[in-house]
Design an enzyme around this catalytic site. Structure first.
Site, PDB file in Angstrom:
ATOM      1  N   ILE A  23      47.138  37.483  84.788  1.00 55.92           N
ATOM      2  CA  ILE A  23      46.443  38.560  84.089  1.00 55.92           C
ATOM      3  C   ILE A  23      45.011  38.150  83.742  1.00 55.92           C
ATOM      4  O   ILE A  23      44.067  38.924  83.925  1.00 55.92           O
ATOM      5  CB  ILE A  23      47.203  38.944  82.798  1.00 55.92           C
ATOM      6  CG1 ILE A  23      48.637  39.396  83.135  1.00 55.92           C
ATOM      7  CG2 ILE A  23      46.446  40.040  82.058  1.00 55.92           C
ATOM      8  CD1 ILE A  23      48.721  40.606  84.059  1.00 55.92           C
ATOM      9  N   TYR A 159      58.877  33.937  71.082  1.00 51.82           N
ATOM     10  CA  TYR A 159      57.824  34.627  71.836  1.00 51.82           C
ATOM     11  C   TYR A 159      57.510  35.979  71.219  1.00 51.82           C
ATOM     12  O   TYR A 159      56.345  36.315  70.963  1.00 51.82           O
ATOM     13  CB  TYR A 159      58.272  34.796  73.288  1.00 51.82           C
ATOM     14  CG  TYR A 159      57.335  35.614  74.139  1.00 51.82           C
ATOM     15  CD1 TYR A 159      56.087  35.116  74.507  1.00 51.82           C
ATOM     16  CD2 TYR A 159      57.700  36.887  74.590  1.00 51.82           C
ATOM     17  CE1 TYR A 159      55.226  35.865  75.301  1.00 51.82           C
ATOM     18  CE2 TYR A 159      56.847  37.634  75.382  1.00 51.82           C
ATOM     19  CZ  TYR A 159      55.613  37.121  75.734  1.00 51.82           C
ATOM     20  OH  TYR A 159      54.760  37.873  76.512  1.00 51.82           O
ATOM     21  N   LYS A 163      53.928  37.031  69.350  1.00 53.94           N
ATOM     22  CA  LYS A 163      53.113  38.157  69.841  1.00 53.94           C
ATOM     23  C   LYS A 163      53.059  39.281  68.799  1.00 53.94           C
ATOM     24  O   LYS A 163      52.068  40.015  68.722  1.00 53.94           O
ATOM     25  CB  LYS A 163      53.673  38.667  71.162  1.00 53.94           C
ATOM     26  CG  LYS A 163      53.439  37.725  72.331  1.00 53.94           C
ATOM     27  CD  LYS A 163      51.967  37.613  72.673  1.00 53.94           C
ATOM     28  CE  LYS A 163      51.743  36.923  74.008  1.00 53.94           C
ATOM     29  NZ  LYS A 163      50.325  36.956  74.436  1.00 53.94           N
ATOM     30  N   ALA A 192      55.482  41.888  84.116  1.00 51.00           N
ATOM     31  CA  ALA A 192      54.406  41.768  85.095  1.00 51.00           C
ATOM     32  C   ALA A 192      54.694  40.685  86.124  1.00 51.00           C
ATOM     33  O   ALA A 192      55.349  39.669  85.836  1.00 51.00           O
ATOM     34  CB  ALA A 192      53.077  41.464  84.386  1.00 51.00           C
ATOM     35  N   THR A 194      53.389  37.807  87.748  1.00 54.36           N
ATOM     36  CA  THR A 194      52.365  36.779  87.557  1.00 54.36           C
ATOM     37  C   THR A 194      52.928  35.417  87.967  1.00 54.36           C
ATOM     38  O   THR A 194      54.149  35.244  88.045  1.00 54.36           O
ATOM     39  CB  THR A 194      51.931  36.698  86.086  1.00 54.36           C
ATOM     40  OG1 THR A 194      53.052  36.248  85.298  1.00 54.36           O
ATOM     41  CG2 THR A 194      51.447  38.049  85.566  1.00 54.36           C
TER      42      THR A 194
END
Length: 260
Positions: A23, A159, A163, A192, A194
Site C-alpha cells: 500500500i 492488531y 488500529k 488487500a 499485498t
C-alpha cells in the site's frame, strides 16, 4: 461558478512510511504521478527502498528505519526535511499485523503492534506538526488504518486494538489542528493483496494459490490492490479535499453493520 479544485500534489513534499512495498509503495507512486515535487519513503529493506525511490521519477529519498524503534522514528521527519525540504504531506501507511486472541496474545506482541501501528504515527505526526506550526504552513496527513479498527476478528486482538487507537488519534488530531489548517483523515482498509498478506498466508500454512482461491469469493471478485486505495490517499492529501478533516473512510467491498 468556481472551477473544482484539481486532485494534484503539485509542489508538495510527501513522506510515506512503509513506502517500499504494498500500500505504501502504491501511494508513493500515485503521489509522484499526481505531481508531488519530492517524495520520502521509509522501510526496513534498504535495497528495495533505494530501488523504489530511484524509480519514482521525481527527487526522492529513502530513509531506512524500523518504526518499532521510537528513537529512529523520531528522526525520520528531520531526515526527510534535510534531504528534500519541509514536509507538506504525511502518509502513515506502514503497519504490522500478527495473529493472537485475547487468550494467547502475549504482552510482547501487544507492545510490538502498538509500537508500529499507533506509537509511530503519533511520533511522526507530532514531529511534522511541530515543524508546520513553526513555519505557519498548512499540511495534510492520511493514516492507513483497517476495517478491523471497528472491532476486528477475535484472532486479531492486538492488531485491531492498535488500529482502533490510530483511528481515535486521527479524529483527535484532526480536531486539534483545524485552526492550523492541518488536515488529518484515515482510511479503514479492507482485505488487500499485498506482500505482507502473502507472507502471513504462507506462514499460516495456506497454499501458494491462496489468492486465486480467495478472490472469487469476494463480492467484486478480487481483493483490494494498492492501486485501488492510492487514488483516495492522494485525493485526501490534495486541495480537492481542502474542506475535509477527521474522516474515517471505510474502503472495503463489504459494508460494516450490514447483514444478510
Amino acid at each position: 461558478m468556481n472551477a473544482l479544485p484539481e486532485v494534484s500534489l503539485q509542489g508538495r513534499v510527501v513522506l510515506v512510511t512503509g513506502g517500499t512495498q504494498g500500500i505504501g509503495e502504491g501511494i508513493a507512486r500515485a503521489a509522484a504521478e499526481a505531481g508531488a515535487s519530492r517524495i520520502a519513503i521509509t522501510g526496513r529493506d534498504v535495497a528495495r527502498g533505494r530501488a523504489v525511490a530511484d524509480s519514482l521519477g521525481v527527487p526522492a529519498a529513502f530513509i531506512p528505519a524500523d518504526l518499532a524503534d521510537a528513537e529512529a522514528t523520531a528522526r525520520i521527519v528531520d531526515q526527510a526535511e534535510a534531504a528534500l525540504g519541509p514536509v507538506d504531506a504525511l502518509v502513515n501507511a506502514a503497519g504490522l499485523t500478527d495473529r493472537g486472541t485475547i487468550i494467547d496474545t502475549s504482552v510482547e506482541l501487544w507492545d510490538r503492534l502498538f509500537a508500529v501501528n499507533a506509537r509511530a504515527p503519533f511520533i511522526l505526526t507530532q514531529a511534522m506538526v511541530r515543524r508546520l506550526k513553526a513555519l505557519k504552513r498548512p499540511g495534510a496527513i492520511v493514516n492507513v488504518i483497517t476495517m478491523s479498527s471497528h472491532g476486528g476478528q477475535p484472532f486479531l486482538t492486538a492488531y485491531a486494538a492498535s488500529k482502533g487507537a490510530l483511528a481515535t488519534l486521527t479524529k483527535n488530531t484532526a480536531h486539534a489542528l483545524r485552526a492550523d489548517c492541518i488536515r488529518v483523515n484515515g482510511i479503514n482498509l479492507g482485505w488487500a493483496d499485498t506482500p505482507g498478506e502473502h507472507a502471513i498466508q504462507a506462514r499460516d500454512g495456506h497454499p501458494p494459490d491462496w489468492l486465486a482461491r480467495a478472490s472469487p469469493a469476494q463480492p467484486f471478485g478480487r481483493l483490494i490492490e494498492p492501486r485501488d486505495v492510492a487514488g483516495l490517499a492522494v485525493y485526501l492529501l490534495s486541495d480537492a479535499a481542502a474542506m475535509m478533516t477527521g474522516a474515517l473512510i471505510d474502503f472495503d467491498q463489504n459494508v460494516m453493520g450490514a447483514y444478510g
